[in-house]
Design an enzyme around this catalytic site. Structure first.
Site, PDB file in Angstrom:
ATOM      1  CE  LYS A 197      -3.717   2.300   2.501  1.00  0.00           C
ATOM      2  NZ  LYS A 197      -4.756   2.161   3.535  1.00  0.00           N
ATOM      3  CE  LYS A 249      -6.012   2.015  -0.745  1.00  0.00           C
ATOM      4  NZ  LYS A 249      -6.384   2.113   0.627  1.00  0.00           N
TER       5      LYS A 249
HETATM    6  C1  PBG Z   1      -8.082   2.671   5.217  1.00  0.00           C
HETATM    7  C2  PBG Z   1      -8.285   2.742   3.755  1.00  0.00           C
HETATM    8  C3  PBG Z   1      -8.068   3.836   2.922  1.00  0.00           C
HETATM    9  C4  PBG Z   1      -8.445   3.444   1.652  1.00  0.00           C
HETATM   10  C5  PBG Z   1      -8.889   2.135   1.734  1.00  0.00           C
HETATM   11  N1  PBG Z   1      -8.762   1.710   3.055  1.00  0.00           N
HETATM   12  C6  PBG Z   1      -7.652   5.216   3.260  1.00  0.00           C
HETATM   13  C7  PBG Z   1      -6.228   5.492   3.540  1.00  0.00           C
HETATM   14  O1  PBG Z   1      -5.370   4.621   3.609  1.00  0.00           O
HETATM   15  O2  PBG Z   1      -5.941   6.677   3.726  1.00  0.00           O
HETATM   16  C8  PBG Z   1      -8.373   4.306   0.442  1.00  0.00           C
HETATM   17  C9  PBG Z   1      -9.218   3.843  -0.672  1.00  0.00           C
HETATM   18  C10 PBG Z   1      -9.430   4.861  -1.720  1.00  0.00           C
HETATM   19  O3  PBG Z   1      -8.773   5.918  -1.791  1.00  0.00           O
HETATM   20  O4  PBG Z   1     -10.307   4.585  -2.541  1.00  0.00           O
HETATM   21  N2  PBG Z   1      -9.304   2.674   5.931  1.00  0.00           N
END
Ligand code: PBG
Length: 325
Positions: A197, A249
């Protein structure tokens, strides 16, 4: 003048030929629909930074889940937005917390026809917007957060989730959650690890969607966009810790990472097309700068072509309805 003997265009002449030789295709079974549910609202609320997406009420969430199921979508990911946020994010593991109630609602609606996935994180539930418990230095305390994540995982499991997805990027989170789930009798619940991520600007619209007050940086735990090898390390660790699926991601800007991971591991690879990827195409389409449906489908097939078995996308239901009307 000599003419070419090898003519790739022969296979492109008709739509049937093109479909017959297509190397990849989009199918509802490959798609996961993320949905937002907000505690304490009477009507669904549009999310301005994500045109077409809303914060659901519990009631409208059930309808959206039913529509996704009807369209053949195989996964639904649920993000809860609590009315009140706390320093320790305790709403995330409260058995009456919005995510737990929503998971139970959706499972009651769709049963086992769709995989209902809970997101394990505290960021929607903390008043500071960080993903975990803060330490004295103002940074997220890794090991204190693991304890909280384990409680969230068990709460979501008890609510009936079919899968949990830790997204906080704390070291050791998969092992901690696996141990916590097993100890609570949930040995069969799979873990989808947000393994690679990245620290991305493309989460911006999501943060407005969950009403996050976050103003800091996630660069001490999320990955540097400059790095590819580091993603392999994160993925390897998560699999060693017990991840059943691994996620990359964002998706579209990280197709090299998706390909590399897909070539390396033997668990299903998932890619999350995030809120900023969604917003960018929607905004361009809104201004007439791009053909909306073609751009959406191209963005998705590219992720599949890069090697993702499963794509999480805010367009999952819409695209599935178009593919299999
Ligand atoms: C954490 C989470 C996030 C996203 C998915 N799970 C936010 C982050 O890490 O700031 C982002 C997903 C997106 O931008 O579509 N709860």
């Amino acid at each position: 003048m000599s003419f070419p003997a090898d003519r790739p265009r022969r296979l492109r002449r008709t739509a049937a030929l093109r479909a017959l030789v297509a190397e990849n295709r989009l199918h509802p079974s490959d798609l996961v629909q993320p949905l937002f549910v907000r505690e304490g609202i009477e009507e669904p609320r549009p999310i301005p930074a994500m045109p077409g997406q809303v914060q659901h009420t519990r009631e409208s969430l059930r309808k959206a889940a039913a529509a996704a199921a009807q369209a053949g979508v195989r996964g639904i990911m649920i993000f809860g937005i609590p009315e009140t946020k706390h320093a320790d994010g305790r709403g995330a593991w409260d058995e009456h917390g919005i995510a737990q109630l929503a998971i139970a609602d959706v499972v009651a609606e769709v049963g086992d026809a769709v995989v209902v996935i809970g997101d394990i994180n505290l960021d929607e539930y903390t008043d500071h917007g960080h993903v975990g418990i803060l330490g004295g230095d103002g940074d997220v305390d890794n090991d204190a957060s693991l304890l909280a994540y384990t409680r969230v995982a068990v709460a979501q499991a008890e609510a009936g989730a079919h899968m949990v997805a830790p997204s906080g990027m704390m070291d050791g989170q998969v092992a901690a959650i696996r141990a916590g789930l097993d100890a609570a009798g949930h040995e069969r619940l799979p873990i989808l690890a947000y393994a690679a991520k990245y620290d991305s600007a493309f989460y911006g619209p999501f943060r407005t969607a969950v009403e996050s007050s976050f103003a800091g940086a996630r660069s001490t735990h999320q990955q540097d966009p400059a790095n590819l090898r580091e993603a392999l390390r994160e993925v390897r660790l998560d699999i060693e810790e017990g991840a059943d699926l691994v996620m990359i991601k964002p998706a579209g800007l990280y197709l090299d990472v998706v390909r590399k991971v897909a070539d390396t591991v033997d668990v299903p690879v998932v890619a999350y097309q995030v809120s900023g990827e969604y917003a960018a195409i929607e905004a361009a389409a809104l201004h007439g700068m791009i053909h909306r449906e073609r751009a959406i489908e191209e963005s998705l097939i590219a992720i599949r072509r890069a090697g993702a078995r499963i794509v999480i996308t805010y367009w999952a239901t819409e695209v599935s309805q178009r593919l299999c009307p």
